[in-house]
Design a protein around this motif. Structure first.
Motif, short mmCIF file in Angstrom:
data_model
loop_
_atom_site.label_atom_id
_atom_site.label_comp_id
_atom_site.label_asym_id
_atom_site.label_seq_id
_atom_site.Cartn_x
_atom_site.Cartn_y
_atom_site.Cartn_z
N LEU A 40 0.80 -1.22 0.00
CA LEU A 40 0.00 0.00 0.00
C LEU A 40 0.83 1.27 0.00
CD1 LEU A 40 -2.88 -0.85 2.50
CD2 LEU A 40 -2.92 -0.93 0.01
N SER A 41 1.98 1.23 0.70
CA SER A 41 2.77 2.45 0.85
C SER A 41 4.18 2.11 1.30
CB SER A 41 2.13 3.36 1.90
OG SER A 41 2.91 4.51 2.11
N SER A 42 5.09 2.93 0.93
CA SER A 42 6.44 2.81 1.46
C SER A 42 6.41 3.30 2.91
CB SER A 42 7.41 3.67 0.65
OG SER A 42 8.65 3.76 1.32
N PRO A 43 6.94 2.53 3.85
CA PRO A 43 6.90 2.98 5.25
C PRO A 43 7.48 4.39 5.44
CG PRO A 43 7.59 0.70 5.14
CD PRO A 43 7.53 1.20 3.72
N GLY A 68 1.69 -2.50 14.32
CA GLY A 68 1.55 -1.04 14.25
C GLY A 68 2.47 -0.31 15.21
N VAL A 69 2.57 -0.81 16.45
CA VAL A 69 3.47 -0.19 17.43
C VAL A 69 4.92 -0.29 16.94
CG1 VAL A 69 4.42 -0.37 19.76
CG2 VAL A 69 1.95 -0.50 19.41
N GLY A 70 5.29 -1.46 16.45
CA GLY A 70 6.66 -1.63 15.95
C GLY A 70 6.97 -0.72 14.78
N LEU A 71 6.01 -0.58 13.89
CA LEU A 71 6.19 0.30 12.73
C LEU A 71 6.34 1.76 13.18
CD1 LEU A 71 6.18 0.43 9.60
CD2 LEU A 71 3.69 0.68 9.73
N ALA A 72 5.44 2.20 14.07
CA ALA A 72 5.51 3.58 14.56
C ALA A 72 6.81 3.84 15.33
CB ALA A 72 4.30 3.89 15.44
N LEU A 73 7.15 2.91 16.20
CA LEU A 73 8.38 3.06 17.00
C LEU A 73 9.61 3.06 16.11
CD1 LEU A 73 9.71 3.15 19.82
CD2 LEU A 73 9.62 0.66 19.83
N GLY A 74 9.66 2.12 15.17
CA GLY A 74 10.83 2.02 14.29
C GLY A 74 11.02 3.24 13.41
N LEU A 75 9.94 3.90 13.05
CA LEU A 75 10.02 5.08 12.19
C LEU A 75 9.87 6.39 12.96
CD1 LEU A 75 7.84 3.74 9.22
CD2 LEU A 75 10.34 3.96 9.28
N SER A 76 9.76 6.29 14.31
CA SER A 76 9.57 7.46 15.18
C SER A 76 8.35 8.28 14.76
CB SER A 76 10.82 8.35 15.19
OG SER A 76 11.91 7.64 15.70
#
Length: 192
Positions: A40-43, A68-76
């Motif tokens: 859907l999208s590039s992180p 979702g938490v991991g994605l948000a945390l990993g990308l700040s």
């Protein structure tokens, strides 16, 4: 947006409240979730991550929220949370009752309207008179039909992404370590 509370997982990418891309896939396929998000999208193009907090499937909620938490945390990125029943209500264009699987033949439900509180019960305990909205397993759908309840067809509903855009306005900002999912025992009200 990620909602994995139901028989299907809904994913949507929004920009300024408009749907850029969306997808649905069978829930509880953890390896597929990351692939579907990347399709859907590039992180790196994301500016926030929103996750469904339930109520819903114990395993499904944990898979979607942890990703979702991991994605948000990993990308700040900011992390937002929303109610899964509220999202289903936002898909309807008329008064309805949102339903999500609760396990053991029961459903979480929430009737549209001010002051309404989510509840859990069997299909025969669902309030009569309003159609249902929600993604159910075939066996649950059959039990709902046998209980005399009708479900709005997908063609009459907003898409997942359109509903997501409506609930995103009221989504709460979360910290990475305080995501609290709503399961049956934490719902608070049960039907007799």
């Amino acid at each position: 947006m990620i909602d994995s509370s139901s028989a299907e997982t809904g994913l949507a990418v929004l920009s300024a409240g408009r749907v850029v891309a969306e997808s649905r896939l069978p829930s509880q396929r953890d390896g597929e979730l990351a692939k579907a998000v990347r399709r859907l999208s590039s992180p790196q193009d994301l500016t926030a991550v929103a996750v469904g907090l339930g109520p819903g499937s114990f395993t499904g909620l944990r898979l979607g929220a942890s990703y979702g938490v991991g994605l948000a945390l990993g990308l700040s990125l900011p992390l937002l949370g929303f109610g899964s029943l509220e999202l289903q209500l936002a898909r309807a264009r008329r008064k309805t009752i949102a339903v999500v699987e609760a396990g053991r033949g029961r459903l979480y439900w929430l009737r549209a309207g001010p002051g309404e509180v989510a509840a859990v019960g069997t299909p025969v305990q669902l309030p009569a008179g309003w159609p249902l909205v929600g993604w159910l397993r075939p066996s649950t759908q059959q039990a709902v039909t046998e209980a005399g309840r009708s479900q709005l067809p997908e063609a009459e509903l907003r898409t997942f992404g359109e509903g997501a855009g409506r609930v995103l306005e009221g989504a709460q900002e979360l910290t990475y370590d305080t995501v609290r999912l709503r399961y049956m025992q934490s719902l608070g009200r049960s039907q007799p």
